[in-house]
Each structure stands twice: as C-alpha cells, then as structure tokens.
Design a protein around this motif. Structure first.
Motif, PDB file in Angstrom:
ATOM      1  N   THR A  63       0.659  -1.262   0.204  1.00  0.00           N
ATOM      2  CA  THR A  63      -0.110  -0.103  -0.276  1.00  0.00           C
ATOM      3  C   THR A  63       1.136   1.569  -0.092  1.00  0.00           C
ATOM      4  OG1 THR A  63      -0.036   0.132   2.315  1.00  0.00           O
ATOM      5  CG2 THR A  63      -1.637  -0.879   1.218  1.00  0.00           C
ATOM      6  N   LYS A  64       2.166   1.212   0.257  1.00  0.00           N
ATOM      7  CA  LYS A  64       2.702   2.282   0.655  1.00  0.00           C
ATOM      8  C   LYS A  64       3.671   2.770  -0.406  1.00  0.00           C
ATOM      9  CE  LYS A  64       2.682   2.416   5.995  1.00  0.00           C
ATOM     10  NZ  LYS A  64       3.193   1.594   6.482  1.00  0.00           N
ATOM     11  N   GLY A  65       3.285   1.381  -1.953  1.00  0.00           N
ATOM     12  CA  GLY A  65       4.506   1.337  -2.687  1.00  0.00           C
ATOM     13  C   GLY A  65       6.016   1.093  -3.066  1.00  0.00           C
ATOM     14  N   ILE A  66       6.281   0.246  -1.872  1.00  0.00           N
ATOM     15  CA  ILE A  66       7.872  -0.302  -1.688  1.00  0.00           C
ATOM     16  C   ILE A  66       7.288  -1.820  -2.364  1.00  0.00           C
ATOM     17  CG2 ILE A  66       9.292  -0.698  -0.216  1.00  0.00           C
ATOM     18  CD1 ILE A  66       7.545   0.898   1.522  1.00  0.00           C
ATOM     19  N   LEU A  67       6.708  -2.189  -2.033  1.00  0.00           N
ATOM     20  CA  LEU A  67       6.499  -3.715  -2.903  1.00  0.00           C
ATOM     21  C   LEU A  67       5.908  -3.775  -4.706  1.00  0.00           C
ATOM     22  CD1 LEU A  67       7.164  -6.230  -0.722  1.00  0.00           C
ATOM     23  CD2 LEU A  67       8.644  -5.793  -2.050  1.00  0.00           C
ATOM     24  N   HIS A  68       5.717  -4.245  -5.340  1.00  0.00           N
ATOM     25  CA  HIS A  68       4.908  -4.482  -6.521  1.00  0.00           C
ATOM     26  C   HIS A  68       4.507  -6.189  -5.730  1.00  0.00           C
ATOM     27  CE1 HIS A  68       2.999  -5.610 -10.180  1.00  0.00           C
ATOM     28  NE2 HIS A  68       2.768  -4.445 -10.263  1.00  0.00           N
TER      29      HIS A  68
END
Length: 88
Positions: A63-68
């Motif tokens: 949700t924080k865009g760190i992992l796909h």
C-alpha cells in the motif's frame, strides 16, 4: 546542487522519503527473517503467530508502494507454503 528553490525542496523531500522507504523495507525483511527462523527451527506455535504479522507487513509495504503487488503475493505464497509444510 540545485539552485532553484523548488528543486532544493525536491532533494530534501526525496531524501526523507528514501529514508522512510528504507526503514519500512528493513522492518519487512526483519519480519520475514524472524518467520523463516521460526519455521527452520520447527517452532510451530511461534511460526503460526508470526505469519499474520509478516503478511500484514508485506501488505503494508504494497500500500505504501515499496513492493509490487505481484511480488508481495509471491512472497506470501512462499511463506504460506513453508507454514503448511511445517504444520503437515
């Protein structure tokens, strides 16, 4: 070094976000390592307790865009498979 005020701000913001992302990713890796250590040690109760926390950390990173999303799903599937093998 940038001369324009907005470019200077972007440098500061980027550095701050980079530090936040590193902290989140590091915590995620630590969580995964704790779970895997419990699985490798054969501690069913500990691994079962750590699994939801680890999955939650992975979902939070998505949700924080760190992992796909696909990468996160792959990680969760591998962890679930290890937990199932331990409980079998």
């Amino acid at each position: 070094m940038p001369n324009i005020k907005s470019a200077k701000k972007r440098v500061l913001v980027t550095e701050k976000k980079t530090q936040q992302n590193k902290a989140i990713k590091s915590a995620l890796k630590t969580s995964i390592k704790k779970f895997l250590a419990a699985v490798n040690a054969g501690e069913k109760e500990s691994a079962t307790a750590l699994y939801p926390e680890t999955v939650s950390a992975i979902d939070s990173a998505v949700t924080k865009g760190i992992l796909h999303k696909n990468n996160a799903d792959n990680k969760k599937a591998k962890l679930a498979k290890k937990l199932a093998a331990l409980n079998a």
